[in-house]
Design a protein around this motif. Structure first.
Motif, PDB file in Angstrom:
ATOM      1  N   ASN A 278       0.803  -1.147   0.176  1.00  0.00           N
ATOM      2  CA  ASN A 278       0.243   0.118   0.142  1.00  0.00           C
ATOM      3  C   ASN A 278       0.844   1.182   0.015  1.00  0.00           C
ATOM      4  O   ASN A 278       1.880   1.381   0.949  1.00  0.00           O
ATOM      5  N   ASP A 280       0.573   4.222   1.261  1.00  0.00           N
ATOM      6  CA  ASP A 280       0.339   4.920   2.335  1.00  0.00           C
ATOM      7  C   ASP A 280       1.480   4.077   3.381  1.00  0.00           C
ATOM      8  O   ASP A 280       2.154   5.152   4.010  1.00  0.00           O
ATOM      9  N   THR A 292       1.588   7.376  -6.452  1.00  0.00           N
ATOM     10  CA  THR A 292       1.704   5.955  -6.861  1.00  0.00           C
ATOM     11  C   THR A 292       2.544   5.940  -8.118  1.00  0.00           C
ATOM     12  O   THR A 292       3.650   4.954  -8.064  1.00  0.00           O
ATOM     13  N   SER A 308       0.267  -0.617 -10.678  1.00  0.00           N
ATOM     14  CA  SER A 308      -1.005  -0.202  -9.776  1.00  0.00           C
ATOM     15  C   SER A 308      -1.994  -1.138 -10.057  1.00  0.00           C
ATOM     16  O   SER A 308      -2.470  -1.581 -11.063  1.00  0.00           O
ATOM     17  N   LYS A 311      -5.959   0.036  -5.015  1.00  0.00           N
ATOM     18  CA  LYS A 311      -5.310   1.006  -3.928  1.00  0.00           C
ATOM     19  C   LYS A 311      -3.919   0.591  -3.797  1.00  0.00           C
ATOM     20  O   LYS A 311      -3.199   1.365  -2.965  1.00  0.00           O
ATOM     21  N   ASN A 312      -3.532  -0.460  -4.137  1.00  0.00           N
ATOM     22  CA  ASN A 312      -2.169  -1.041  -3.929  1.00  0.00           C
ATOM     23  C   ASN A 312      -1.322  -1.122  -5.233  1.00  0.00           C
ATOM     24  O   ASN A 312      -1.695  -0.735  -6.314  1.00  0.00           O
TER      25      ASN A 312
END
Length: 547
Positions: A278, A280, A292, A308, A311-312
């Motif tokens: 992730n 984040d 990203t 990509s 979201k990961n």
């Protein structure tokens, strides 16, 4: 840490359009430490978990990514072939059950490349091979071998001419008289049968994990190589092979597969693994706010592939990067690809005003006292090995605190005593003059519930007149000057010390440690050439309770 000597001019040719200064400036940001430079030569210290950095080919691959010349994962191009086969007999299953291999053709081999291959081979043996116990490598001249091969067992009367010899010897003679036989023969235990690789003409190719046959020796005239790896775990053997295959491909060899069958063996697939991260996690850990796409480009500069996915970010890791286990390892790769030099230091958001911990002050004071008494401070790692902590000292190994997935054989367990590490220090300084006097204060760990951590204080003195009175006076002076405390000693016994020349150290009626003359057998094990006296006490148990 292993060190490799490289040539700047050679790296320039391998990396591409790049100056010597760019290479020199980039090496530290690849995670490498420059130990010394002498004109075109540079000595580099690298982490044992990156054996691909043991050659200039591996470092060139890393530099190409970091400098943006070539990015993304290195893909192995392996030609399928039916010419090369290894059949594995069931008899090896209880001795050394797995073998894997690859063929590398049409390369140019000079003395420098042979030297680099040997360095890489030994680093792999020492690291993930655990001194050849888990896995070992044989590199052969392919043109001296007739396929198919058989991986089987033989008795100790089997004879062949081993590497660097012109005389036929039996397995028993090799194990008893040849250096590598005496060094690694214990891996095979006392079994009457030992592993062997034979070619189609029944000629011996290799006696793993000990030595190759002389007939397959690699020379500067060799153009085609056969590499075999044997081991007790299939995955470890294939990890080793993936590093060698990657380096050989980078060196210009064309790879061809080897078909392996029998007794749960199969051909290596060199499959990459996939790990998701992730963004984040990377940004929070590094204190950045990278997009990203920036994270993906950073991963590619670390020679990984990344895309990509929701979201990961899905990262593809080539087989030779077996040092990457999870998302936090990818954070490190992102930091390297982004550029450590681009990270800007910032003040901690904490508003607390810092001050030196009182315990640190007392330890610092103790250090100064010992230095004043003529002792040199040692700083050993809390992670050590079973060899240093128990095998060499004869101490009881019943409460070992092992570390999972250690990549270094010298850092597999947490220490519960400082003294063995100081003895190891002395053993590495046997060519220096005596007296040698060392001390250390540091953490030790005990297998309690939960695991406890304490601070111990240890000192050691080595010279021909070292005796109990001397070392007791040193400890007495340190405690009296530093803490205003007296000590008593009471005769006791400890496997580390000579019987009758060992005592328990007592302070305020509480036993805190041990002191005495080191056992002559222990001194012999460490090959120390002098009498040695020493002590070790716990500081946590009394001095810091009031802090």
């Amino acid at each position: 840490m292993p060190v490799v000597e490289l040539s700047y001019s050679s790296l320039q040719k391998l990396v591409g359009k790049v100056t010597k200064k760019q290479i020199s400036d980039s090496l530290p940001f690849l995670g490498l430490d420059v130990e010394s430079e002498d004109k075109d030569l540079v000595r580099i210290e690298y982490s044992p978990n990156r054996p691909d950095y043991s050659t200039d080919f591996g470092i060139a691959l890393g530099l190409q990514g970091l400098l943006g010349i070539k990015t993304g994962a290195i893909k192995l191009n392996i030609k399928k072939s039916n010419k090369y086969r290894i059949s594995v007999k069931p008899s090896v299953s209880k001795i050394r059950p797995f073998v894997t291999g690859i063929v590398a053709k049409n390369g140019k081999i000079d003395d420098k490349i042979i030297k680099q291959l040997m360095v890489m081979q030994e680093d792999l043996h020492f690291g993930i091979g655990r001194k050849r116990k888990k896995s070992s490598i044989g590199i052969h001249d392919l043109d001296k071998i007739t396929f198919p091969l058989v991986y089987t067992t033989t008795n100790r009367n089997h004879k062949f001419v081993p590497l660097n010899s012109d005389t036929e010897m039996s397995i028993s003679e090799i194990l008893n008289t040849v250096y590598v036989g005496k060094e690694y023969g214990s891996i095979l235990g006392s079994s009457s049968q030992v592993p062997l690789i034979l070619d189609a003409n029944q000629k011996t190719v290799s006696f793993p994990p000990i030595i190759n046959a002389n007939i397959t020796t690699v020379t500067t005239k060799t153009k085609n190589l056969f590499v075999e790896v044997t081991g007790i775990h299939k995955e470890d053997a294939e990890d080793m092979l993936s590093v060698i295959a990657t380096i050989l491909q980078s060196a210009g060899f064309t790879l061809e597969n080897v078909q392996i069958s029998g007794s749960k063996n199969s051909s290596p697939k060199f499959e990459p693994k996939k790990i998701s991260i992730n963004p984040d996690l990377a940004n929070q850990t590094l204190g950045l706010d990278l997009s990203t796409s920036k994270i993906i480009s950073s991963l590619k500069k670390s020679r990984l592939n990344a895309v990509s996915k929701g979201k990961n970010i899905l990262c593809t890791i080539p087989a030779y990067r077996f040092d990457i286990f999870g998302p936090m390892d990818l954070v490190e790769e992102i930091a390297l690809g982004y550029g450590i030099q681009n990270l800007e230091p910032t003040f901690s958001p904490s508003q607390t005003i810092g001050r030196i911990n009182p315990v640190s002050n007392k330890l610092k004071s103790l250090d100064q006292i010992m230095i004043g008494l003529g002792y040199l401070e040692a700083l050993n790692s809390s992670l050590t090995s079973k060899r240093v902590l128990y095998d060499m000292t004869g101490r009881n190994p019943s409460k070992i605190l092992s570390v999972l997935d250690s990549k270094s054989q010298e850092h597999t367990i947490l220490r519960n005593s400082i003294l063995p590490g100081l003895l190891e220090n002395l053993s590495r300084n046997i060519h220096e003059s005596y007296p040698q006097k060392l001390f250390e204060t540091g953490s030790v760990f005990s297998l309690d519930d939960p695991i406890s951590e304490k601070i111990n204080f240890s000192g050691i003195s080595a010279h021909k007149d070292a005796n109990f009175t001397e070392i007791k006076s040193i400890l007495q002076s340190a405690l009296k000057i530093g803490f205003g405390t007296d000590l008593e000693t009471k005769t006791s016994s400890d496997s580390l010390f000579e019987e009758g020349r060992c005592a328990t150290v007592i302070v305020n009626n509480a036993p805190l440690g041990v002191i005495g003359e080191i056992n002559s057998k222990v001194i012999e094990n460490y090959k120390i050439q002098s009498k040695v006296v020493g002590f070790e006490i716990s500081l946590s148990d009394f001095l810091f309770k009031s802090s």
